[in-house]
Motif scaffolding. Sequence first.
Motif, PDB file in Angstrom:
ATOM      1  N   GLU A 115       0.843  -1.206  -0.078  1.00 55.18           N
ATOM      2  CA  GLU A 115      -0.055  -0.011   0.068  1.00 55.18           C
ATOM      3  C   GLU A 115       0.802   1.273  -0.116  1.00 55.18           C
ATOM      4  N   VAL A 116       0.385   2.212  -0.766  1.00 54.52           N
ATOM      5  CA  VAL A 116       1.073   3.472  -0.839  1.00 54.52           C
ATOM      6  C   VAL A 116       0.942   4.232   0.474  1.00 54.52           C
ATOM      7  N   SER A 117       1.830   4.898   1.358  1.00 57.29           N
ATOM      8  CA  SER A 117       1.620   5.682   2.479  1.00 57.29           C
ATOM      9  C   SER A 117       0.800   6.962   2.304  1.00 57.29           C
ATOM     10  N   LEU A 118      -0.251   7.338   2.966  1.00 61.84           N
ATOM     11  CA  LEU A 118      -0.685   8.568   2.498  1.00 61.84           C
ATOM     12  C   LEU A 118      -0.327   9.691   3.764  1.00 61.84           C
ATOM     13  N   ASN A 119       0.561   9.371   4.521  1.00 58.01           N
ATOM     14  CA  ASN A 119       1.180  10.158   5.692  1.00 58.01           C
ATOM     15  C   ASN A 119       2.498  10.281   5.617  1.00 58.01           C
ATOM     16  N   ALA A 120       3.014  10.684   4.270  1.00 56.95           N
ATOM     17  CA  ALA A 120       4.645  11.098   4.233  1.00 56.95           C
ATOM     18  C   ALA A 120       4.942  12.268   4.837  1.00 56.95           C
ATOM     19  N   SER A 121       3.941  13.328   5.295  1.00 63.22           N
ATOM     20  CA  SER A 121       4.398  14.393   5.693  1.00 63.22           C
ATOM     21  C   SER A 121       4.173  14.936   7.114  1.00 63.22           C
ATOM     22  N   ARG A 122       3.233  14.134   7.655  1.00 65.57           N
ATOM     23  CA  ARG A 122       2.859  14.475   9.036  1.00 65.57           C
ATOM     24  C   ARG A 122       3.504  13.552   9.955  1.00 65.57           C
ATOM     25  N   ARG A 123       3.891  14.115  11.191  1.00 64.28           N
ATOM     26  CA  ARG A 123       4.696  13.385  12.199  1.00 64.28           C
ATOM     27  C   ARG A 123       3.657  12.981  13.205  1.00 64.28           C
ATOM     28  N   ASN A 124       3.792  11.725  13.626  1.00 64.27           N
ATOM     29  CA  ASN A 124       2.955  10.966  14.501  1.00 64.27           C
ATOM     30  C   ASN A 124       3.757  11.048  15.852  1.00 64.27           C
ATOM     31  N   TYR A 125       5.133  11.048  15.855  1.00 65.74           N
ATOM     32  CA  TYR A 125       5.880  11.098  16.952  1.00 65.74           C
ATOM     33  C   TYR A 125       6.395  12.344  17.648  1.00 65.74           C
ATOM     34  N   PRO A 135      25.541   3.819   2.869  1.00 62.26           N
ATOM     35  CA  PRO A 135      26.215   3.630   1.469  1.00 62.26           C
ATOM     36  C   PRO A 135      25.852   2.555   0.753  1.00 62.26           C
ATOM     37  N   TRP A 136      25.735   1.366   1.625  1.00 62.96           N
ATOM     38  CA  TRP A 136      25.384  -0.056   0.817  1.00 62.96           C
ATOM     39  C   TRP A 136      23.954  -0.199   0.726  1.00 62.96           C
ATOM     40  N   ASN A 137      23.016   0.684   1.143  1.00 66.77           N
ATOM     41  CA  ASN A 137      21.821   0.533   0.817  1.00 66.77           C
ATOM     42  C   ASN A 137      21.187   1.879   0.299  1.00 66.77           C
ATOM     43  N   SER A 138      21.060   1.664  -1.091  1.00 66.89           N
ATOM     44  CA  SER A 138      20.559   2.870  -1.736  1.00 66.89           C
ATOM     45  C   SER A 138      19.249   3.284  -1.587  1.00 66.89           C
ATOM     46  N   LYS A 139      18.322   2.319  -1.057  1.00 67.51           N
ATOM     47  CA  LYS A 139      17.021   2.724  -0.971  1.00 67.51           C
ATOM     48  C   LYS A 139      16.968   3.518   0.163  1.00 67.51           C
ATOM     49  N   GLY A 140      17.924   3.504   1.258  1.00 68.90           N
ATOM     50  CA  GLY A 140      17.641   4.551   2.453  1.00 68.90           C
ATOM     51  C   GLY A 140      17.443   5.882   1.991  1.00 68.90           C
ATOM     52  N   TYR A 141      18.550   6.270   0.781  1.00 74.82           N
ATOM     53  CA  TYR A 141      18.593   7.593   0.374  1.00 74.82           C
ATOM     54  C   TYR A 141      17.209   7.984  -0.260  1.00 74.82           C
ATOM     55  N   ASP A 142      16.409   7.278  -0.809  1.00 80.33           N
ATOM     56  CA  ASP A 142      15.034   7.579  -1.469  1.00 80.33           C
ATOM     57  C   ASP A 142      14.357   7.555  -0.346  1.00 80.33           C
ATOM     58  N   VAL A 143      14.255   6.614   0.794  1.00 84.59           N
ATOM     59  CA  VAL A 143      13.447   6.655   1.958  1.00 84.59           C
ATOM     60  C   VAL A 143      13.391   8.139   2.586  1.00 84.59           C
ATOM     61  N   ALA A 144      14.855   8.663   2.819  1.00 84.05           N
ATOM     62  CA  ALA A 144      15.183   9.665   3.672  1.00 84.05           C
ATOM     63  C   ALA A 144      14.388  10.843   2.785  1.00 84.05           C
ATOM     64  N   LYS A 145      14.298  10.898   1.333  1.00 86.58           N
ATOM     65  CA  LYS A 145      13.992  12.012   0.617  1.00 86.58           C
ATOM     66  C   LYS A 145      12.263  11.951   0.754  1.00 86.58           C
ATOM     67  N   LYS A 146      11.671  11.035   0.656  1.00 88.40           N
ATOM     68  CA  LYS A 146      10.418  10.476   0.802  1.00 88.40           C
ATOM     69  C   LYS A 146       9.782  11.250   1.945  1.00 88.40           C
ATOM     70  N   TYR A 147      10.365  10.700   3.163  1.00 87.72           N
ATOM     71  CA  TYR A 147       9.818  10.671   4.325  1.00 87.72           C
ATOM     72  C   TYR A 147      10.776  11.867   5.374  1.00 87.72           C
ATOM     73  N   THR A 148      11.264  12.669   4.777  1.00 85.54           N
ATOM     74  CA  THR A 148      12.323  13.787   5.379  1.00 85.54           C
ATOM     75  C   THR A 148      11.407  14.350   6.441  1.00 85.54           C
ATOM     76  N   LYS A 149      10.168  14.747   6.274  1.00 83.38           N
ATOM     77  CA  LYS A 149       9.363  15.332   7.332  1.00 83.38           C
ATOM     78  C   LYS A 149       9.059  14.337   8.549  1.00 83.38           C
ATOM     79  N   LYS A 150       9.363  13.243   8.513  1.00 86.25           N
ATOM     80  CA  LYS A 150       9.158  12.343   9.558  1.00 86.25           C
ATOM     81  C   LYS A 150      10.430  12.446  10.573  1.00 86.25           C
TER      82      LYS A 150
END
Length: 454
Positions: A115-125, A135-150
Amino acid sequence: MTTVFVSAGQIPIRWSTAMAKRRNLRAAPSTGRRQTRAENPTQENKFDEVHASDRRLLLIFFAFFVVIPAVSVCLYRFKFAPEADRSDPIEHGQKQGGRFKVDMNYQEILEENSEVSLNASRRNYAYPVLAYVTPWNSKGYDVAKKYTKKFTHISPVWYDLKSQGSGLVLDGRHNADTGWMSELRQNGDALVIPRIVLEAVPQELLKSKKLRSKAIDIIVTECMEMEFDGIVLESWSRWAAYGILHDPDMRNKALQFVKQLGDTLHSVSSAENNNRPLQLVYVIGPPVSEKPQMHDFGPQDLQRLSGAVDGFSLMTYDFSSPQNPGPNAPLKWIKFALQQLLGPPENAQNLAPKIYLGLNFYGNDFSISGGSSGGAIIGRDYLALLEKHRPKLQWEENSAEHFFLYVDDDGKRRAVFYPTLSSISARLEEALAWGTGVSIWEIGQGLDRFYDLL
């Protein structure tokens, strides 16, 4: 201790609520792929009086699955009295009766993860959230950009400060990605504080005032030139591995160095962060015994450094290993670590917000047919195992973790412990109850739905 009877066959198992079982302390530091977790100090001596019973438990663990595999559904079922219910701070995800389900199945995980997250920009915590990116996990860079506001802090694992001849050298700038940092700052206001592992020979570094000042100058200069907001420093576990923390004078010098570094960083402003002082987050391991050891980072150390350190990244993960299969980070062990570190409630109120409770977004796949094979797995591995084996997920109350069992292609029985929404939620509730922040090792490894909880 409590005697617990497993229902199938009523095999008696002696188990301590302390759950003491860990690895031996390494003789010297390594430079393995997962440095933060690999260098975590041992839990071997946590509760000396239960070592014998833990060994008996492990033997029963192996025999139980080899001889009577049909009763595996009952393994790890312990009868602890339920604790007082707290209000759930998380408002999203698959729930049952206002709480995240523990009687979930593999299909639900496969479906929810897609499922696509609908809550990428609001912090719950509400408290700090530090996210490690490697560096060995490139997906982490993309996740950081997607969920920066978290996140409040993002720590790319880029640097090592090493001895070189009679001097020091900072290795890792080639990992630094300034374009990615720029995108993060456009997406939100999370601080970028790369991790630096202090690999310099501690006997040389800490005994030399000149070298200590040089190390601090190198770190501060890198922050200014690369426009970082501060750093995460990892050194305590390495100093423990070298054995220098047993020497009171060297231990004192170690604390002085961390304090001097923090004070110096605070004296410098970040142009990228409204001229706020540069920050220092310091990596610490969990206490390893009821009676503090010299190499433990304890309550007095926390008090001493609290003015110079902005946060303490507490490595509450890797409780188990291939030699001692079991949960990744038992909840009762986490509670023990927080109690040991924060001490009385009056201390907790002041210092708890500076503790960043460690959350593992990875899991482990252990052999239970003998030997000591197995190790860390990430999200894609976990999903592949669910799709292939369609296992029955089981909830272990004492650790507050899900696990499942399967037989691999070689006919060996294996146990997989991997975080679920239920287990991550339970740890966030515990952190919220104490008022601590959290640190995630490492984003990009976990299931996508985990980020809805933050």
